[in-house]
Design a protein around this motif. Sequence first.
Motif, PDB file in Angstrom:
ATOM      1  N   GLN A 326     -10.822 -20.946   3.660  1.00 19.51           N
ATOM      2  CA  GLN A 326     -11.424 -19.615   3.780  1.00 19.51           C
ATOM      3  C   GLN A 326     -10.713 -18.793   4.845  1.00 19.51           C
ATOM      4  O   GLN A 326     -10.426 -17.610   4.649  1.00 19.51           O
ATOM      5  CB  GLN A 326     -12.921 -19.744   4.108  1.00 19.51           C
ATOM      6  N   SER A 327     -10.426 -19.428   5.980  1.00 20.86           N
ATOM      7  CA  SER A 327      -9.726 -18.709   7.050  1.00 20.86           C
ATOM      8  C   SER A 327      -8.324 -18.312   6.611  1.00 20.86           C
ATOM      9  O   SER A 327      -7.882 -17.184   6.835  1.00 20.86           O
ATOM     10  CB  SER A 327      -9.655 -19.592   8.311  1.00 20.86           C
ATOM     11  N   ALA A 328      -7.622 -19.249   5.968  1.00 21.99           N
ATOM     12  CA  ALA A 328      -6.257 -18.966   5.540  1.00 21.99           C
ATOM     13  C   ALA A 328      -6.233 -17.940   4.413  1.00 21.99           C
ATOM     14  O   ALA A 328      -5.329 -17.090   4.364  1.00 21.99           O
ATOM     15  CB  ALA A 328      -5.576 -20.257   5.085  1.00 21.99           C
ATOM     16  N   ALA A 329      -7.221 -18.005   3.508  1.00 19.61           N
ATOM     17  CA  ALA A 329      -7.269 -17.033   2.411  1.00 19.61           C
ATOM     18  C   ALA A 329      -7.473 -15.618   2.944  1.00 19.61           C
ATOM     19  O   ALA A 329      -6.826 -14.667   2.505  1.00 19.61           O
ATOM     20  CB  ALA A 329      -8.385 -17.399   1.440  1.00 19.61           C
ATOM     21  N   ALA A 330      -8.405 -15.486   3.927  1.00 19.77           N
ATOM     22  CA  ALA A 330      -8.624 -14.170   4.535  1.00 19.77           C
ATOM     23  C   ALA A 330      -7.368 -13.693   5.261  1.00 19.77           C
ATOM     24  O   ALA A 330      -6.998 -12.517   5.199  1.00 19.77           O
ATOM     25  CB  ALA A 330      -9.806 -14.236   5.498  1.00 19.77           C
ATOM     26  N   ALA A 331      -6.689 -14.637   5.953  1.00 18.86           N
ATOM     27  CA  ALA A 331      -5.456 -14.273   6.658  1.00 18.86           C
ATOM     28  C   ALA A 331      -4.369 -13.863   5.686  1.00 18.86           C
ATOM     29  O   ALA A 331      -3.635 -12.894   5.912  1.00 18.86           O
ATOM     30  CB  ALA A 331      -4.982 -15.452   7.513  1.00 18.86           C
ATOM     31  N   LEU A 332      -4.252 -14.590   4.569  1.00 23.87           N
ATOM     32  CA  LEU A 332      -3.228 -14.260   3.575  1.00 23.87           C
ATOM     33  C   LEU A 332      -3.512 -12.909   2.936  1.00 23.87           C
ATOM     34  O   LEU A 332      -2.577 -12.162   2.605  1.00 23.87           O
ATOM     35  CB  LEU A 332      -3.179 -15.352   2.506  1.00 23.87           C
ATOM     36  N   GLU A 333      -4.787 -12.568   2.765  1.00 24.66           N
ATOM     37  CA  GLU A 333      -5.143 -11.249   2.241  1.00 24.66           C
ATOM     38  C   GLU A 333      -4.614 -10.151   3.161  1.00 24.66           C
ATOM     39  O   GLU A 333      -4.034  -9.163   2.715  1.00 24.66           O
ATOM     40  CB  GLU A 333      -6.658 -11.127   2.104  1.00 24.66           C
ATOM     41  N   LYS A 334      -4.832 -10.322   4.461  1.00 25.10           N
ATOM     42  CA  LYS A 334      -4.388  -9.297   5.407  1.00 25.10           C
ATOM     43  C   LYS A 334      -2.873  -9.198   5.463  1.00 25.10           C
ATOM     44  O   LYS A 334      -2.311  -8.092   5.476  1.00 25.10           O
ATOM     45  CB  LYS A 334      -4.944  -9.621   6.801  1.00 25.10           C
ATOM     46  N   ILE A 335      -2.218 -10.370   5.496  1.00 18.15           N
ATOM     47  CA  ILE A 335      -0.760 -10.356   5.564  1.00 18.15           C
ATOM     48  C   ILE A 335      -0.166  -9.766   4.292  1.00 18.15           C
ATOM     49  O   ILE A 335       0.774  -8.963   4.341  1.00 18.15           O
ATOM     50  CB  ILE A 335      -0.233 -11.782   5.809  1.00 18.15           C
ATOM     51  N   SER A 336      -0.709 -10.160   3.141  1.00 21.15           N
ATOM     52  CA  SER A 336      -0.205  -9.602   1.885  1.00 21.15           C
ATOM     53  C   SER A 336      -0.453  -8.102   1.820  1.00 21.15           C
ATOM     54  O   SER A 336       0.329  -7.354   1.227  1.00 21.15           O
ATOM     55  CB  SER A 336      -0.856 -10.294   0.690  1.00 21.15           C
ATOM     56  N   GLY A 337      -1.571  -7.647   2.463  1.00 23.68           N
ATOM     57  CA  GLY A 337      -1.839  -6.213   2.514  1.00 23.68           C
ATOM     58  C   GLY A 337      -0.769  -5.461   3.281  1.00 23.68           C
ATOM     59  O   GLY A 337      -0.324  -4.385   2.872  1.00 23.68           O
ATOM     60  N   VAL A 338      -0.328  -6.037   4.406  1.00 20.47           N
ATOM     61  CA  VAL A 338       0.750  -5.409   5.184  1.00 20.47           C
ATOM     62  C   VAL A 338       2.052  -5.414   4.386  1.00 20.47           C
ATOM     63  O   VAL A 338       2.776  -4.414   4.339  1.00 20.47           O
ATOM     64  CB  VAL A 338       0.935  -6.142   6.531  1.00 20.47           C
ATOM     65  N   LEU A 339       2.349  -6.550   3.735  1.00 22.31           N
ATOM     66  CA  LEU A 339       3.598  -6.657   2.981  1.00 22.31           C
ATOM     67  C   LEU A 339       3.611  -5.775   1.740  1.00 22.31           C
ATOM     68  O   LEU A 339       4.685  -5.453   1.218  1.00 22.31           O
ATOM     69  CB  LEU A 339       3.846  -8.117   2.591  1.00 22.31           C
ATOM     70  N   GLU A 340       2.421  -5.395   1.250  1.00 23.87           N
ATOM     71  CA  GLU A 340       2.336  -4.508   0.091  1.00 23.87           C
ATOM     72  C   GLU A 340       2.521  -3.041   0.474  1.00 23.87           C
ATOM     73  O   GLU A 340       2.760  -2.194  -0.386  1.00 23.87           O
ATOM     74  CB  GLU A 340       0.986  -4.670  -0.607  1.00 23.87           C
ATOM     75  N   GLU A 341       2.392  -2.738   1.761  1.00 21.99           N
ATOM     76  CA  GLU A 341       2.570  -1.352   2.205  1.00 21.99           C
ATOM     77  C   GLU A 341       3.991  -0.898   1.916  1.00 21.99           C
ATOM     78  O   GLU A 341       4.963  -1.629   2.145  1.00 21.99           O
ATOM     79  CB  GLU A 341       2.294  -1.239   3.713  1.00 21.99           C
ATOM     80  N   GLN A 342       4.110   0.297   1.409  1.00 19.28           N
ATOM     81  CA  GLN A 342       5.419   0.868   1.112  1.00 19.28           C
ATOM     82  C   GLN A 342       5.734   1.983   2.111  1.00 19.28           C
ATOM     83  O   GLN A 342       4.839   2.719   2.527  1.00 19.28           O
ATOM     84  CB  GLN A 342       5.460   1.436  -0.312  1.00 19.28           C
ATOM     85  N   PRO A 343       6.990   2.098   2.526  1.00 11.39           N
ATOM     86  CA  PRO A 343       7.344   3.172   3.459  1.00 11.39           C
ATOM     87  C   PRO A 343       7.039   4.543   2.864  1.00 11.39           C
ATOM     88  O   PRO A 343       7.372   4.808   1.705  1.00 11.39           O
ATOM     89  CB  PRO A 343       8.850   2.989   3.668  1.00 11.39           C
ATOM     90  N   SER A 344       6.373   5.378   3.637  1.00  9.26           N
ATOM     91  CA  SER A 344       6.134   6.747   3.166  1.00  9.26           C
ATOM     92  C   SER A 344       7.414   7.571   3.224  1.00  9.26           C
ATOM     93  O   SER A 344       7.487   8.649   2.638  1.00  9.26           O
ATOM     94  CB  SER A 344       5.042   7.399   4.020  1.00  9.26           C
ATOM     95  N   VAL A 345       8.411   7.037   3.942  1.00 15.03           N
ATOM     96  CA  VAL A 345       9.738   7.671   3.993  1.00 15.03           C
ATOM     97  C   VAL A 345      10.743   6.643   3.464  1.00 15.03           C
ATOM     98  O   VAL A 345      11.404   5.939   4.224  1.00 15.03           O
ATOM     99  CB  VAL A 345      10.098   8.100   5.434  1.00 15.03           C
ATOM    100  N   PRO A 346      10.844   6.510   2.152  1.00 15.80           N
ATOM    101  CA  PRO A 346      11.696   5.460   1.576  1.00 15.80           C
ATOM    102  C   PRO A 346      13.180   5.799   1.683  1.00 15.80           C
ATOM    103  O   PRO A 346      13.563   6.968   1.743  1.00 15.80           O
ATOM    104  CB  PRO A 346      11.251   5.419   0.113  1.00 15.80           C
ATOM    105  N   ASP A 347      13.999   4.749   1.712  1.00 14.91           N
ATOM    106  CA  ASP A 347      15.444   4.951   1.686  1.00 14.91           C
ATOM    107  C   ASP A 347      15.863   5.445   0.301  1.00 14.91           C
ATOM    108  O   ASP A 347      15.254   5.071  -0.709  1.00 14.91           O
ATOM    109  CB  ASP A 347      16.171   3.632   1.989  1.00 14.91           C
TER     110      ASP A 347
END
Length: 601
Positions: A326-347
């Motif tokens: 449960q702890s790791a699943a919640a942590a993976l949700e947050k980390i995956s959320g950060v990794l899913e963020e896309q730059p608002s100023v893309p290359d």
Amino acid sequence: MSVTGVTGEERSDFTKSESKQIRDRSLRLLGTLLRPLWVRVSLTIAVVIVSTAAQVAGPALIAYGIDSGLPALVKQDWVPLGFAVFAYLFTGVIGAVLIAWYTVLTARISQAILIDLRKRVFLHTQRLSLEFHESYTSGRIIARQTSDLDSIRELLDSGINQLVQGGLYMVFIAAALFSIDWVSGLVLFGSLVPLWFLVRWFQIHSQKAFRATRTTSARLIVHFVETMTGMRAVKAFRKETRNETEFAGYVEDYRLANMRTIRLFGVLDPGLVLIGNVALGVVLLVGGLRVAQGGIAIGVLLAALLYTRSFFAPAQEMAMFYNSYQSAAAALEKISGVLEEQPSVPDPTRPIDLWQAKGSVRFEGVEFAYNAGRVVLPQFDLDIPAGQTIALVGSTGAGKSTLAKLISRFYDPSDGVVSLDGVDLRRLHPKDLRRAIVMVTQEAYLFSGSVGDNIALGKPEATIEEIVAAAKAVGAHEFIQSLPDGYDTDVNKRGGRVSAGQRQLISFARAFLANPVVLILDEATASLDIPSERLVQEGLQTLLADRTAIIIAHRLSTVAIADRVLVMEHGIIVEDGTPRDLIAGTGRFSKLHAAWRESLV
């Protein structure tokens, strides 16, 4: 911000579709982490299956030794008993060796996953645009790299072992028990009914409890990090008592969340023991009656008892796995959320090279609003010829810093085009953009290392002679020479060994060494005293020659070196002219200049 950016501590009221989206996102991330390791994972699965089978064979071999070996021994036949003993020792050794190998394999897999994940989080957060970092607090980013990754590490280091070994162990035991005595197997099967209800109850109630634990832990870390990083403000405003009260509240919330989790285990653990003991008692009772009637051999009964007792041993470990999961699943949700963020100023996908930029900057029909909110720059047009020094003047919130951020491409305009030498910044190669445009802000951030290292940040391959020349140009050489080790002096954390004005001078030297064609100074002289400001102005007049410069300053003494002054109000240029012409007039700048002169008197 989208769902990808708000997980864990930010929200707990996700809809079903959002929850599914988050789970799918986490599974995709897990898949990308495991895919390069599939050979190791396959080998590990094979090893754990063989090792578990070797461990489970023990009671069956004991039953064979008692029921077949002992009667044969009476007849002076040592072979059956010798075979049982040898096989028991052999499976024990094989099981131990394979468990050791399995432990090493899982450790290597977990470390490879953690290294990959840690690098991804760090590199991805660096690539994200300034908009993300201005809305996502540093405490939350640190929590992603520390407590969240630690939760995943605990799951990979011990939780997966508990689940895989425990699950296979229970399956193999059940199969072995049914193979030697199906009646005892049915008794064991009947005990699974109360066991399922107990585990299901625990899952339902613990899910919220574990999430609350992660939430309170994240809040605790965020508050601690923000307090430590803002210690100067804490001391300046005597916030220690308020921080103590707030921190105590977070600690108490964390304690209560953990207590609720512990109470759940206070029901689960004795429940598992009770179900296991009842099942063992029933197997003993039924089996004993059947032994008395000659229905089964005593060795089979002993093996059935050993299997039944062993069956419930992993159940408690697997319940602990659920905690880690449960702890790791919640942590993976947050980390995956950060990794899913896309730059608002893309290359740009097809960047345009601009090796020899001249420095001409143009705004054409630019409109900009932060996060689709209030429009800061409404239909803004501006032409800055190459080599011209522009001073931006205006009240707070007039849009001066926004204009500077658009030129630096920290943000992209909502509409219109910002171009450098006729090339849209959105199509310009990032390396050329960063080489051509440098921005110096009021917050002169120094990294750990020497003074020389911090100046060389603008040009990593610079020689010591170039570093010294840049420092002399902005008037920083004398104070650097007075430091204990000169240019080799460690500036300490965030530049704690030098004053605010000295940090600003170092940041100037850093920017000048980079030698950009466009230099932006956003309130960069605000922390300088009058003598230091005069030294910098002398350096500016030399170094801004043949360079496009945008100076944002409230100090009108800095504006004096500009070729042209733009007065902004509400995102609109209300005055445009040379400093002398505007001072001689009756407009906004003239009044500001008069007020400034009076303040000097």
